[in-house]
Scaffold this active site. Structure first.
Site, mmCIF file in Angstrom:
data_model
loop_
_atom_site.group_PDB
_atom_site.id
_atom_site.type_symbol
_atom_site.label_atom_id
_atom_site.label_comp_id
_atom_site.label_asym_id
_atom_site.label_seq_id
_atom_site.Cartn_x
_atom_site.Cartn_y
_atom_site.Cartn_z
ATOM 1 N N ARG A 197 -2.922 -9.160 -6.334
ATOM 2 C CA ARG A 197 -2.031 -8.007 -6.109
ATOM 3 C C ARG A 197 -1.154 -8.349 -4.913
ATOM 4 O O ARG A 197 -1.665 -8.479 -3.799
ATOM 5 C CB ARG A 197 -2.903 -6.779 -5.820
ATOM 6 C CG ARG A 197 -2.139 -5.499 -5.567
ATOM 7 C CD ARG A 197 -3.122 -4.389 -5.174
ATOM 8 N NE ARG A 197 -2.433 -3.137 -4.943
ATOM 9 C CZ ARG A 197 -1.822 -2.821 -3.800
ATOM 10 N NH1 ARG A 197 -1.832 -3.661 -2.786
ATOM 11 N NH2 ARG A 197 -1.217 -1.655 -3.675
ATOM 12 N N LYS A 226 -1.963 -8.635 4.585
ATOM 13 C CA LYS A 226 -2.967 -7.801 5.268
ATOM 14 C C LYS A 226 -3.278 -8.291 6.680
ATOM 15 O O LYS A 226 -3.113 -9.464 7.000
ATOM 16 C CB LYS A 226 -4.238 -7.720 4.412
ATOM 17 C CG LYS A 226 -4.013 -6.823 3.210
ATOM 18 C CD LYS A 226 -5.267 -6.514 2.450
ATOM 19 C CE LYS A 226 -4.940 -5.517 1.332
ATOM 20 N NZ LYS A 226 -6.045 -5.338 0.413
HETATM 21 N N1 HH2 Z 1 -4.910 -2.974 -1.240
HETATM 22 C C1 HH2 Z 1 -4.075 -1.964 -0.922
HETATM 23 C C2 HH2 Z 1 -3.881 -0.907 -1.828
HETATM 24 N N2 HH2 Z 1 -4.493 -0.898 -3.026
HETATM 25 N N3 HH2 Z 1 -5.927 -1.922 -4.618
HETATM 26 C C3 HH2 Z 1 -6.750 -2.923 -4.960
HETATM 27 N N4 HH2 Z 1 -7.360 -2.935 -6.158
HETATM 28 N N5 HH2 Z 1 -7.000 -3.979 -4.105
HETATM 29 C C4 HH2 Z 1 -6.433 -4.034 -2.866
HETATM 30 O O1 HH2 Z 1 -6.722 -4.994 -2.118
HETATM 31 C C5 HH2 Z 1 -5.539 -2.993 -2.468
HETATM 32 C C6 HH2 Z 1 -5.313 -1.923 -3.386
HETATM 33 C C7 HH2 Z 1 -3.360 -1.946 0.399
HETATM 34 O O2 HH2 Z 1 -2.083 -2.540 0.359
HETATM 35 P P1 HH2 Z 1 -0.616 -1.792 0.203
HETATM 36 O O3 HH2 Z 1 -0.448 -1.196 -1.127
HETATM 37 O O4 HH2 Z 1 0.437 -2.734 0.552
HETATM 38 O O5 HH2 Z 1 -0.599 -0.704 1.297
HETATM 39 P P2 HH2 Z 1 -0.796 0.858 1.186
HETATM 40 O O6 HH2 Z 1 -2.167 1.113 0.731
HETATM 41 O O7 HH2 Z 1 -0.550 1.312 2.600
HETATM 42 O O8 HH2 Z 1 0.163 1.435 0.233
#
Ligand code: HH2
Length: 263
Positions: free
Chosen positions: A241, A205
Site C-alpha cells: 500500500r 511512515k
Molecule cells: N496504513 C495507514 C492507513 N491504512 N491500512 C492497511 N491495511 N495497512 C496500513 O499499513 C495502513 C492502512 C496509514 O497511512 P496513510 O493512509 O498515509 O495515513 P492516514 O491514515 O493518516 O490517512
C-alpha cells in the site's frame, strides 16, 4: 495498492483529494503509474488522529467511490473501521474492506463483512489510533502479531467470511515502536506462512526516521519506503500500500528482473 486519502488531515497527503474531481485525477494518475488497486480512506489513522463521525466519513468517501467505480477500472478498497461506512462504500462500488481494526472496532463488523461478501483486509493494531503509540510493549512482536491475525481470521471465518476473501496485514507503525516495525519487516515470512495473502503498508511512515533521522517530513522517506517495500516483496507479500506508485512499481520490477536474470 495506491492510496487516496479523502481527509483534511492525513499525515502525508491530507486535504489534497477532498473533491471527487481531484480524487479522480489522482486515481487516473496512480493507475497510469501501475496501481492495481486503489485504497480510499475518509478517516486519518495516523497516531493521535481524532475520530471522524460516521456520517461525515460516508459523506467524504461515497461520492469519490461512486465516481471511481464508474471510471477507474480497478478494484477499490475502503479504508475504514466502521461497518456502516464499509456498507455504504461497497454499495457505491468498492469491493474490498480494508479494516485497520481487523473487524474488532464494532461487534457488528464480522457479520457485516460476511454479509457484504467482499474481500477483507485484517490489520494488526494495538489499541486505537488515538492511543496506540502510548506504550507499545511486546515480548516477541512477530509472534504476537501472528497470533492476533490468526485469531482475527478465525473470528471472521466463524462469522461467515470466506477463507479466500481474507487478507492479513502486520500493521507497520500501528501500536509499535520503530524497532518493532523493523523487526516485523525482517520476519515477514512468519506472517506470510499463515497462508493468506499479505498486504504491507510502509509508505512514508515515521519508523523510517529511526534509520534516517534527517527524513523529518513524510515526503523525505521515499528511499526508505522503497527499501521496505522490496523487503516485503522478497518475503512474499501479495500487495504493498503506497503513495509513490510509479517509483514502487519500478523498484519492484527491477528487483524481479534481477532475481529472474540471476536464476
Ligand atoms: N496504513 C495507514 C492507513 N491504512 N491500512 C492497511 N491495511 N495497512 C496500513 O499499513 C495502513 C492502512 C496509514 O497511512 P496513510 O493512509 O498515509 O495515513 P492516514 O491514515 O493518516 O490517512
Amino acid at each position: 495498492m495506491g492510496v487516496i486519502n479523502v481527509t483534511p488531515d492525513s499525515f502525508s497527503d491530507g486535504g489534497r483529494y477532498l473533491s471527487p474531481e481531484n480524487a479522480l485525477a489522482q486515481a487516473r494518475a496512480l493507475i497510469a503509474q501501475g496501481a492495481d488497486i486503489l485504497d480510499i480512506g475518509g478517516e486519518s489513522t495516523r497516531p493521535g488522529a481524532a475520530p471522524v463521525d460516521e456520517a461525515e466519513e460516508i459523506a467524504r468517501v461515497v461520492p469519490v467511490i461512486a465516481v471511481l467505480a464508474a471510471q477507474a477500472g480497478v478494484p477499490l478498497s475502503i479504508d475504514t473501521m466502521k461497518p456502516a461506512v464499509a456498507r455504504a462504500a461497497i454499495a457505491a462500488g468498492a469491493s474490498i474492506w480494508n479494516d485497520v481494526s481487523a473487524l474488532a472496532f464494532s461487534p457488528d463488523s464480522p457479520a457485516v463483512a460476511a454479509d457484504l461478501g467482499c474481500q477483507v483486509v485484517l490489520m494488526h493494531m494495538r489499541g486505537e489510533p488515538r492511543t496506540m503509540q502510548a506504550v507499545p510493549r511486546y515480548d516477541d512482536v512477530t509472534a504476537e502479531v501472528r497470533r492476533h491475525l490468526s485469531e482475527r481470521a478465525r473470528v471472521a471465518r466463524e462469522a461467515g467470511v470466506a477463507r479466500e476473501a481474507i487478507w492479513l496485514d502486520p500493521g507497520i507503525g500501528f501500536g509499535k515502536t520503530a524497532a518493532h516495525s523493523l523487526t516485523l519487516l525482517g520476519q515477514l515470512d512468519r506472517i506470510v506462512d499463515l497462508g493468506f495473502p499479505v498486504l504491507l503498508g510502509v509508505s512514508r511512515k515515521s519508523f523510517l526516521k529511526a534509520v534516517d533521522p534527517t527524513a523529518v517530513e513524510a515526503t523525505d522517506r521515499l528511499g526508505g519506503s522503497l527499501a521496505a517495500a522490496l523487503a516485503g516483496a522478497r518475503a512474499g507479500v501479495a500487495s504493498v500500500r503506497v503513495h509513490d506508485v510509479r517509483e514502487t512499481v519500478q523498484a519492484l520490477a527491477v528487483q524481479a528482473t534481477i532475481d529472474e536474470a540471476g536464476r
